[in-house]
Design a protein around this motif. Structure first.
Motif, short mmCIF file in Angstrom:
data_model
loop_
_atom_site.label_atom_id
_atom_site.label_comp_id
_atom_site.label_asym_id
_atom_site.label_seq_id
_atom_site.Cartn_x
_atom_site.Cartn_y
_atom_site.Cartn_z
N LYS A 306 -63.39 68.89 10.84
CA LYS A 306 -62.38 67.86 11.08
C LYS A 306 -62.89 66.89 12.13
N VAL A 307 -62.37 65.68 12.09
CA VAL A 307 -62.62 64.74 13.18
C VAL A 307 -61.64 65.08 14.29
N ASP A 308 -62.17 65.51 15.41
CA ASP A 308 -61.31 65.93 16.52
C ASP A 308 -60.86 64.73 17.35
N SER A 309 -61.78 63.77 17.57
CA SER A 309 -61.44 62.58 18.36
C SER A 309 -62.36 61.43 17.97
N ILE A 310 -61.94 60.24 18.32
CA ILE A 310 -62.75 59.04 18.08
C ILE A 310 -62.93 58.31 19.40
N LYS A 311 -63.96 57.51 19.45
CA LYS A 311 -64.17 56.66 20.63
C LYS A 311 -63.85 55.23 20.24
N CYS A 312 -62.84 54.67 20.88
CA CYS A 312 -62.41 53.29 20.62
C CYS A 312 -62.50 52.53 21.93
N GLY A 313 -63.44 51.61 22.02
CA GLY A 313 -63.67 50.96 23.29
C GLY A 313 -64.24 51.95 24.29
N ASN A 314 -63.56 52.08 25.44
CA ASN A 314 -64.01 53.03 26.46
C ASN A 314 -63.20 54.32 26.45
N GLN A 315 -62.37 54.50 25.47
CA GLN A 315 -61.48 55.65 25.45
C GLN A 315 -61.85 56.64 24.36
N ASP A 316 -61.65 57.92 24.66
CA ASP A 316 -61.69 58.97 23.66
C ASP A 316 -60.26 59.27 23.25
N ILE A 317 -59.99 59.13 21.96
CA ILE A 317 -58.63 59.27 21.45
C ILE A 317 -58.60 60.39 20.43
N LYS A 318 -57.73 61.35 20.65
CA LYS A 318 -57.55 62.45 19.70
C LYS A 318 -56.65 61.99 18.56
N ALA A 319 -56.98 62.43 17.36
CA ALA A 319 -56.21 62.03 16.19
C ALA A 319 -56.05 63.23 15.26
N SER A 320 -54.82 63.49 14.85
CA SER A 320 -54.58 64.58 13.91
C SER A 320 -55.13 64.23 12.53
N ASN A 321 -54.98 62.95 12.13
CA ASN A 321 -55.49 62.49 10.84
C ASN A 321 -56.03 61.07 11.00
N ILE A 322 -57.00 60.73 10.15
CA ILE A 322 -57.60 59.39 10.20
C ILE A 322 -57.61 58.82 8.79
N VAL A 323 -57.17 57.58 8.67
CA VAL A 323 -57.21 56.85 7.41
C VAL A 323 -58.19 55.69 7.57
N VAL A 324 -59.17 55.61 6.67
CA VAL A 324 -60.21 54.58 6.76
C VAL A 324 -60.02 53.59 5.62
N GLY A 325 -59.94 52.32 5.97
CA GLY A 325 -59.66 51.28 4.99
C GLY A 325 -60.89 50.78 4.26
N HIS A 326 -60.63 50.01 3.21
CA HIS A 326 -61.67 49.42 2.38
C HIS A 326 -62.58 48.52 3.22
N GLY A 327 -63.89 48.76 3.13
CA GLY A 327 -64.85 47.94 3.88
C GLY A 327 -65.12 48.44 5.27
N ASN A 328 -64.49 49.53 5.68
CA ASN A 328 -64.73 50.10 7.00
C ASN A 328 -65.45 51.43 6.85
N ILE A 329 -66.12 51.84 7.91
CA ILE A 329 -66.85 53.11 7.87
C ILE A 329 -66.88 53.69 9.28
N LEU A 330 -66.75 55.00 9.36
CA LEU A 330 -66.86 55.68 10.64
C LEU A 330 -68.33 55.98 10.93
N PRO A 331 -68.73 55.96 12.19
CA PRO A 331 -70.13 56.22 12.51
C PRO A 331 -70.51 57.69 12.31
N ASP A 332 -71.79 57.93 12.20
CA ASP A 332 -72.39 59.27 12.14
C ASP A 332 -72.25 59.96 10.79
N PHE A 333 -71.49 59.41 9.89
CA PHE A 333 -71.50 59.94 8.53
C PHE A 333 -71.17 58.80 7.59
N SER A 334 -71.86 58.77 6.47
CA SER A 334 -71.80 57.59 5.62
C SER A 334 -70.65 57.61 4.63
#
Length: 559
Positions: A306-334
């Motif tokens: 699971k994705v436990d947290s994300i880094k947005c700007g200078n903050q680490d933010i915990k998220a129970s669920n993540i929705v990724v939109g068209h044309g966007n991608i999360l780092p470290d996995f394609s």
């Protein structure tokens, strides 16, 4: 500011496209904490609308990015190009140069004076129409989001027959008023449409054609070529390969949407389709959703699949669920996995946008106040193209100019070549448009549709991928995609329940009874009208009785 954001959310949504915005609004509506971010400085992503200046900059940024640029590897807009077809500035005739007694000619549109009107444009990347009884209209009404948007009824559904642009008769009144059909053709058309509407009640009438195409059925009932063309391509939006069942279902959908909000079955959002995702964003914000543009996810922390947290700007933010939109991608996995796709791939759309100084078709097709005409074109492949013409009445362009959108399935990496057969049909009609400026680009499929369903085998169970625009006229598949993702995350909760009106919201320690007493409802207005009418009737009775008494008194006096 980054430090002002909470550090934990139930849902983080990356991208503000149509599907992502619905999921965010639905989660916020049931009380979930939502962070909705977008790497862009505008709302909508692939579903956005731009003024002309912003559109040119957007297309230029895509066209100038090298294909090897990793930052653009997953950009959903590709193969972009633009060209001006008028370049030499020529002044509009001055008043003193016009001979006495002669009226001024129409304005001469040049690149210079078109660009001066850039703020009056609202140009959609993914223009669509809404069926009046379609899923989106029903969702906007049931969720009460419709209060955030305005709509125009489409003026004409058109077709091209023998090089002439004609209006397709939609309603019973249109059928009997049109001069393009003979009396016999009108009766045949009405009989056919009635039969299609009664398909479920009388299936025996169609049992001999169950394994045949809709076109074969139309030919079997002795329709003329004109009627077959109008029904097959413009009413049912079908092609030569469409099955009987699908053709009849499409026809019923068209007919069921007639007479609700206008003379045609379609609605178009005032100021462009980019307003629709923002309506859902507004609802999300009303119920506590937090929005940050120009924010991207720079890092992710993964634990236990699971994705436990994300880094947005200078903050680490915990998220129970993540929705990724068209044309966007999360780092470290394609390939973010675990998403819910639709029945067919999204994207794969070749797009063209034209600014023209004259409309398509004769004056009677362009004199209505809605400012929207729709045309379905056909080709040998059977998929065809959707053509949407917009005037200033739609709030998408200046007066005297028109926007023409063409969308078709992408057959190559050259959208201009894909669009050319359809453009040629428009330019060879009896009233072709005069093109001033053109844009071409491709809308790519999302990562999930591009890579195939096998990507979900090694999935991250709390990451969900939204599909982008599909090659469909309305929004049905995208709504199914949004609802499917929501139900995977919150299977026990209602999808977008009705939002209360402002006067129905109780704040703090307000007494809901006293608040309700101050609300003027339709029933209370009716009661007041009835009381007023009763009072007036009583007053009239009293006046009549007083008159009779006065007459009797006069008669007694005379005696």
């Amino acid at each position: 500011m980054d430090e002002d954001l909470p550090t934990e959310f139930d849902l983080v949504v990356v991208g503000t496209g149509f599907v992502e915005s619905i999921v965010a609004a639905a989660a916020s509506r049931i009380g979930k904490t939502v962070l909705h971010i977008d790497p862009n400085d505008f709302y909508g992503g692939t579903w956005a609308s731009f003024n002309l200046d912003a559109l040119q900059s957007f297309i230029s940024s895509i066209a100038e990015s090298p294909a090897t640029d990793e930052s653009k590897q997953f950009n959903s807009i590709k193969n972009a190009s633009q060209i001006w077809h008028v370049t030499t500035p020529t002044a509009t005739p001055a008043d003193d140069a016009i001979p006495e007694g002669q009226e001024a000619t129409e304005k001469i549109w040049t690149k210079e004076n078109v660009l001066k009107e850039f703020r009056r444009f609202n140009v959609d990347l993914s223009p669509k129409l809404l069926f009046s009884c379609g899923k989106l209209v029903k969702l906007l009404i049931s969720s009460n989001i419709c209060r955030y948007a305005e709509f125009r009824a489409v003026d004409h559904v058109c077709t091209i027959i023998n090089g002439q642009t004609r209006s397709v008769p939609c309603s019973r009144t249109d059928v009997f008023n049109t001069k393009d059909l003979s009396i016999v053709e009108k009766r045949l058309l009405m009989k056919l449409l009635t039969s299609c509407m009664g398909y479920d009640e009388h299936p025996e009438e169609f049992k001999d054609y169950e394994d045949k195409t809709f076109l074969e059925y139309l030919k079997s009932v002795k329709l003329t070529d004109n009627i077959i063309h109008c029904v097959l391509y413009s009413i049912s939006m079908s092609n030569e390969q469409t099955s009987l069942k699908d053709g009849i279902d499409n026809t019923k959908k068209f007919l069921n949407s007639l007479g609700r909000y206008g003379n045609t079955p379609f609605l178009f959002p005032m100021y462009g389709c980019g307003e629709i995702p923002q309506c859902f964003c507004r609802l999300c914000a009303v119920f506590g959703g937090i929005y940050c543009l120009k924010r991207s996810v720079s890092n992710v922390s993964i634990a236990d699949a699971k994705v436990d947290s994300i880094k947005c700007g200078n903050q680490d933010i915990k998220a129970s669920n993540i929705v990724v939109g068209h044309g966007n991608i999360l780092p470290d996995f394609s390939i973010p996995a675990g998403g819910t796709g639709v029945g067919k791939k999204c994207g794969g759309i070749s797009r063209a946008i034209y600014i023209t100084s004259s409309p398509l078709g004769a004056e009677e097709l362009n004199s209505s106040g809605g400012g929207v005409n729709f045309l379905k074109l056909t080709d040998e492949s059977g998929t065809g193209a959707f053509v949407l013409q917009l005037s200033h009445y739609s709030g998408t362009c200046p007066k005297g100019l028109y926007l023409i959108h063409i969308s078709c399935s992408a057959k190559s990496n050259n959208p201009e070549a894909d669009i050319k057969p359809y453009l040629d049909k428009l330019l060879t009609t009896d009233h072709p448009p005069a093109i001033l400026y053109s844009i071409y680009f491709t809308i790519d499929a999302c990562l999930r549709c591009t890579s195939g369903a096998s990507i979900t085998n090694d999935s991250l169970s709390n990451v969900f991928v939204c599909c982008g625009p599909s090659f469909e006229l309305d929004y049905d598949e995208s709504i199914d995609n949004a609802e499917g993702i929501f139900k995977k995350i919150y299977p026990e909760d209602e999808f977008l329940p009705r939002a209360p009106d402002p006067e129905e919201i109780v704040i703090g320690d307000e007494d809901p009874v006293s608040v309700a007493d101050d609300v003027i409802t339709l029933d209370s207005v009716k009661e007041q009208i009835m009381e007023l009418e009763a009072g007036l009737l009583h007053q009239e009775d009293c006046m009549e009785e007083n008159s009779r008494n006065e007459e009797m008194a006069m008669e007694v006096g005379e005696e």
